[in-house]
Design a protein around this motif. Structure first.
Motif, PDB file in Angstrom:
ATOM      1  N   SER A 122      13.575  21.418  17.146  1.00  0.00           N
ATOM      2  CA  SER A 122      13.300  20.034  17.531  1.00  0.00           C
ATOM      3  C   SER A 122      14.453  19.564  18.427  1.00  0.00           C
ATOM      4  O   SER A 122      15.567  20.106  18.355  1.00  0.00           O
ATOM      5  N   LYS A 124      16.160  17.166  18.072  1.00  0.00           N
ATOM      6  CA  LYS A 124      17.236  16.582  17.235  1.00  0.00           C
ATOM      7  C   LYS A 124      18.266  17.634  16.838  1.00  0.00           C
ATOM      8  O   LYS A 124      19.351  17.306  16.375  1.00  0.00           O
ATOM      9  N   GLN A 125      17.889  18.927  16.965  1.00  0.00           N
ATOM     10  CA  GLN A 125      18.812  19.999  16.589  1.00  0.00           C
ATOM     11  C   GLN A 125      19.778  20.274  17.748  1.00  0.00           C
ATOM     12  O   GLN A 125      19.349  20.698  18.821  1.00  0.00           O
ATOM     13  N   HIS A 126      21.046  20.014  17.530  1.00  0.00           N
ATOM     14  CA  HIS A 126      22.048  20.252  18.575  1.00  0.00           C
ATOM     15  C   HIS A 126      22.887  21.479  18.244  1.00  0.00           C
ATOM     16  O   HIS A 126      23.238  21.710  17.084  1.00  0.00           O
ATOM     17  N   ASN A 151      19.028  23.005  23.746  1.00  0.00           N
ATOM     18  CA  ASN A 151      19.574  22.211  22.631  1.00  0.00           C
ATOM     19  C   ASN A 151      21.102  22.246  22.595  1.00  0.00           C
ATOM     20  O   ASN A 151      21.707  21.787  21.631  1.00  0.00           O
TER      21      ASN A 151
END
Ligand SMILES: C[S@@+](CC[C@H](N)C(=O)[O-])C[C@H]1O[C@@H](n2cnc3c(N)ncnc32)[C@H](O)[C@@H]1O
Length: 206
Positions: A122, A124-126, A151
């Motif tokens: 996603s 949101k995953q860094h 990401n």
């Protein structure tokens, strides 16, 4: 392939991940917000080294591997297939079982037991750091780069193994990726004796 670890020492790895940990320390990548990703964990020796480092900073390690030693049929310049190297090393042991034994005890390793082409994260995953050493076919090298780069936080780095060594298609693919993304890359660092190249993402584009 670089150095082949001894089958007796499951804490070992092909690459010598200490140089990756040193790189992250020197660049203080732990100060950035995000986790670490490894594509191509094999028996988890390198995964454990990344996890030990990541643990100090409350970060997780995402380890992606297909856990099928017969999957990569790419040949090196000597004609040897990668899958034959992995199978010879395992001597009939299960890659998955040796990996589980090596990485046992770490609660910050998230293992993704899949073909890297079937992995998605996603937005949101860094990630602050990624290391690519999975299937050596150019299509996979490219796929794995995009899996990390999309990401990767600004200032974060992605490394490739087998650069400028005995898998010329890996080198050619990485060179194309560099040319295509030159405007997004701040720094390129090569660790020559280890056949590693690391690209650092610009903090701001333009
Ligand atoms: C060279 S080994 C990794 C060695 C490891 N980086 C080390 O230094 O110990 C390559 C790994 O990639 C995995 N692999 C091959 N094809 C893959 C794919 N399509 N998706 C995910 N992993 C893959 C293999 O199972 C193998 O464990």
């Amino acid at each position: 392939m670089a150095e082949i670890p001894s089958p007796k020492d499951v804490t070992n790895d092909f690459v010598g991940y200490e140089v990756l940990v040193d790189f992250m320390e020197e660049r203080v990548l732990h100060e950035l917000e995000g986790d670490i990703i490894e594509i191509g964990a094999f028996i988890g020796g390198g995964t454990a080294k990344l996890a030990k480092y990541a643990q100090r900073f409350g970060k997780d390690v995402y380890a992606v591997d297909v856990f099928d030693p017969g999957h990569d049929k790419t040949r090196d310049t000597g004609g040897t297939r990668m899958c034959d190297i992995y199978e010879a090393f395992l001597q009939g042991r299960s890659q998955w079982e040796v990996y589980c034994e090596t990485t046992r005890g770490f609660d910050n390793i998230i293992t993704i037991d899949k073909d890297s082409r079937d992995v998605e994260f996603s937005q949101k995953q860094h990630f602050v750091f990624g290391f690519i050493d999975g299937n050596h076919d150019p299509e996979y090298v490219r796929n794995d780069f995009y899996l990390v780069w999309g990401n990767l936080v600004p200032g974060g780095s992605v490394g490739f193994h087998d650069y400028d060594f005995d898998l010329p298609e890996v080198t050619e693919t990485v060179d194309s990726i560099i040319a295509e993304h030159k405007d997004e890359i701040d720094d390129i660092h090569e660790i020559k004796g280890k056949y590693i190249i690391l690209l650092t993402k610009k903090r701001s584009v333009g």
